[in-house]
Write an enzyme that holds these catalytic residues in place. Sequence first.
Site, PDB file in Angstrom:
ATOM      1  N   HIS A  86       0.859  -1.137   0.184  1.00  0.00           N
ATOM      2  CA  HIS A  86       0.032  -0.062  -0.104  1.00  0.00           C
ATOM      3  C   HIS A  86       0.805   1.272   0.096  1.00  0.00           C
ATOM      4  CE1 HIS A  86      -3.861  -1.923   0.425  1.00  0.00           C
ATOM      5  NE2 HIS A  86      -3.515  -2.710   1.298  1.00  0.00           N
TER       6      HIS A  86
ATOM      7  N   ILE B  85      -2.656  -5.554  14.570  1.00  0.00           N
ATOM      8  CA  ILE B  85      -1.993  -5.477  13.531  1.00  0.00           C
ATOM      9  C   ILE B  85      -2.692  -6.045  12.115  1.00  0.00           C
ATOM     10  CG2 ILE B  85       0.191  -5.705  12.072  1.00  0.00           C
ATOM     11  CD1 ILE B  85       0.545  -4.180  14.919  1.00  0.00           C
TER      12      ILE B  85
ATOM     13  N   SER C 224      -4.358  -4.915   7.977  1.00  0.00           N
ATOM     14  CA  SER C 224      -3.722  -4.149   6.723  1.00  0.00           C
ATOM     15  C   SER C 224      -3.578  -2.728   7.358  1.00  0.00           C
ATOM     16  CB  SER C 224      -4.945  -4.001   5.773  1.00  0.00           C
ATOM     17  OG  SER C 224      -4.454  -3.364   4.644  1.00  0.00           O
TER      18      SER C 224
END
Lengths: 483, 120, 411
Positions: free
Chosen positions: A51, A342, A344
């Site tokens: 990302h 934890i 994305s």
Amino acid sequence: MQQFDVIIVGGGVVGSAVARELSRYKLQIGVLEKNMDVCNETSGRNSGVVHGGFAYDTGSLKAQLCVEGNQEFDRVSEELDVPFRRTGKVLVGNTEEDMKNLEKTMLQGKRNGVRGLTLIDGERLHELVPAVRGEFALLSPNSGIVDPFRYTIALAESAAVNGASYFFGREVNSIRRNPDQSYTISTTDGEFRTRWIVNSAGLGCGSISDMLGITGYRIIGSKGDYIILDKKTGPLLPMPVYPVPSNTYMGVHVTPTVDGNVIVGPNAENVTNFTYYGVPQKSIDFLAENASSLWPCIRRSDYIRNYSGILPKWVDENGAIQDFRIEVRDDIAPHAVNLVGIESPGLTAALPIARRVVSLMAERADLKPNPDFQPRRKGPERFAAQSEERKQELIGRDPDYGDVICRCEEVTKAEILQAIHNPLGVCTLTGIKYRTRSMMGRCQGGYCQMRVAELIEQELGIPPEALLYERKNSRLFTGKVRG
Amino acid sequence: MLKKFVCIICPNGCEISAEVEDGKIISLQGAGCPRGQEYVHQELVNPVRNIASSVLLEGGALPLASVRLSKPVPKDRIFDVMKEIKKAKLTAPVSIGQTVIPHVLGLDSDVIVTKNIPVR
Amino acid sequence: MEQKDVIIIGGGPAGLAAAVELCRRGVRDILILEREETAGGILKQCIHDGFGLTRFHTTLSGPEYAQRFLDETEKENIQILTGTSVLSLTPDRVVTAVGRGGLKHFKAKAVVLAMGCRERTRGALAIPGERPAGVFTAGVAQSYINLHNRMVGKRAVILGSGDIGMIMARRLTLEGAEVSAVFEIQPYPSGLPRNIHQCLEDYGIPLYLSHTVTDIHGKARLTGVTVSQVDEKLKPVPGTEQDFSCDTLILSVGLIPENELSMQAGVQIDPRTKGAVVDEFCRTSVEGIFAAGNVLHVHDLVDFVSLEAERLADSVAEYVKSGSLPENRLSISADKNINHTVPQKISGKNGFTLSLRVSRPLAGCEIQVLQNGKVIQSKKMKKAIPAEMIQIPVSRESLSGNGNLEVRALC
């Protein structure tokens, strides 16, 4: 009882990144993984997107660590020999409201330090992704794709060759603090004594927190289902295509994989069962319908598989999704690094998260560098990816490279053998699958599964009734037909 | 009494209906060839089947030698024959037609090898 | 680069039959490329009998049937490169293959596609549910049991009434496993009637038509499946769910011709057969590339595969010798009762065998072949079922060199 300096609970991408970063120091490192391989849960069950970092609140750890992780991915993937492509990605919109949201997202991204974000018109969008449906888009040129299996495996193997020990099939039952401040961890298969604990248990982060005495974290699962499409479709999708995101959900998107398939998904459903990975019919239909409005190239005849993943989300009492939490609670659980929520962009941020873990430990302990640390790791050489000259050379050196076991993904016996003798000692059928891509093609192992199974049995001396498909007790055979 | 049969002799799978009285065929319809008539007759008196299976092979390029029966055996003896096949053992090489068990269980049928398998 | 008259890709029943027949027609510079260590294709694991009645007038098991052709190839001294996988095929017939000896390139006057087919998988059908061990396609289970000496389970159910699935129902039962049922989503069986009789009914295994698996249970090994009835649109009917406890699910849900290499070479594929569009010469849309057997369209009997490959050999021999074949300008179209035909085109200058499948079971029908509105051939059938490939010979005399053909089924 085995004695360790650090025990990492959870061998996902984060746990393995922590193990790898900690192996830069002179430490006895153990990783406890309840499954029979790394990345069997959240880390291996996602879109495989690196990302950009624009989708998270400015100032959040998610934003900071994602941007940090994204920027170093070329170097990291090269160092660890993992296929990564900085494809760029588009968030596609049609309405005025979409435009407003994209402008907001772009602004947030800029504040987060994401480089290169641009709003593009329909013409530019269709140059980039000809088959897409949409009027305009936000282009994030630095977003990319990675194989989440091979990335996690690479981190784990790097840790292992640098001295970390992986223990599979160990689910933590309880954690006890000893008078000398060490911890005894009792698992489904033996006890482990350690100075430090790192909780990177992913979906299990809440229960490990509880065992450490750090109570009160509320973790919900967000389950997403996916469909994988045949490689025929790959050329029609040069980069991930997303809809305009909402605050909490990225929306059903289509993502190319580094190997040329296309992934459709995910939907998002809150779940309390963290071990159910079934994909219901209604999801399959929903995904196909939804994604088709974005990218009309989805044909039933191109389906090759479906899967689902569950993201562990830390939520407050109102259900609002919280940031990553990386903490040492010296008051409650000294020498325990607690990682909570934890989810994305954990794949992108795994190494930055790991470095935060190391700093928290370094602030409290004298970590001595490991002079033998080898940052570079070499994965098995993929026959299919080589030039003809290189293929010829490989076969000349090792005739097993001329023996194609998996025809769909063109995987050779040499690669299968290297995978069977992997540094982590994983010996499940899916372990070989994720390492080599055999059984991952359009025939789904119709031609190669029995050959791979036979090689595992032969090479490792595993009796047929002990050969596992994926999880504990997932026996492939009930025995021999005769004899 | 009208009885219906699906002939299994050839892939056509003719649906045959037979008017049967006291185990005798009075009339018969639907058989595409004379073998169908024979089949129905056999089904009435003593249905027989062929079966295929495998025998453990030692020292061969394959772990099993495929076998079948040289002639069909009564349907109700199939599982008895299977027991005998499971007990049998062969040593490589083997070749097509080789007898594994002659006159299995005293029946008019041999268990025979159906594949050529060399030594490993 | 090595030059050959004919390269045959695949040493299964189609490839072997084509090779032997080519030799008999005087084409001797041929090479079969076979990816496995021994030729024979899928027949090696099909140890049940029932093969050969049409081709050899006797009933044989799969390995025996294959051996007959292997013996012929040996007698004719036909070169078979085993352990050799074809990596690519170009439109100008350059074949790149790989084996333990390295990469090899061949150029052929004619290439025969004889790669066979693969099984449709759970993923392709998008069967919902979990992904435990114990879900096998019928062919994979057959390979484990018959070739690898591995028993796949103790309590099985079977989805799909394809022939291999039914044959595996019997095979598993004979080996002591319990097979509780076979489920078929269509309102009619997809395999041959004789297999329903001798593989299911003989062993008391029920066949549920209009039923499908709607959920798969088990985290490690399969623990059971949920089965639902389906409506006319094949959609599961809510409220009809039934759970079956089992450790094994065998899928026999269809075969797909394996045409990735063909597509690479630019061969036009018929979306209905998933095989090449061909004419009566088994010639594809790419010059010098021919196809026969299951790579062309899925057959239910190996005998027809051999016969088709032998017919192909006639044309390929002619092509290799003269460098050309007549043009194929006439197309064959079919009505909605016919699922597909092979060939899809003809020259109009030769008699040929028309292969077809009906798209649904038809009782008391007449299948007609028309040219220029005139019935030139017909076949009356008491019943026609999709499971059965129907072949209709069309003679040269009945054909005119002009006018497309239509095929229809009247009931």
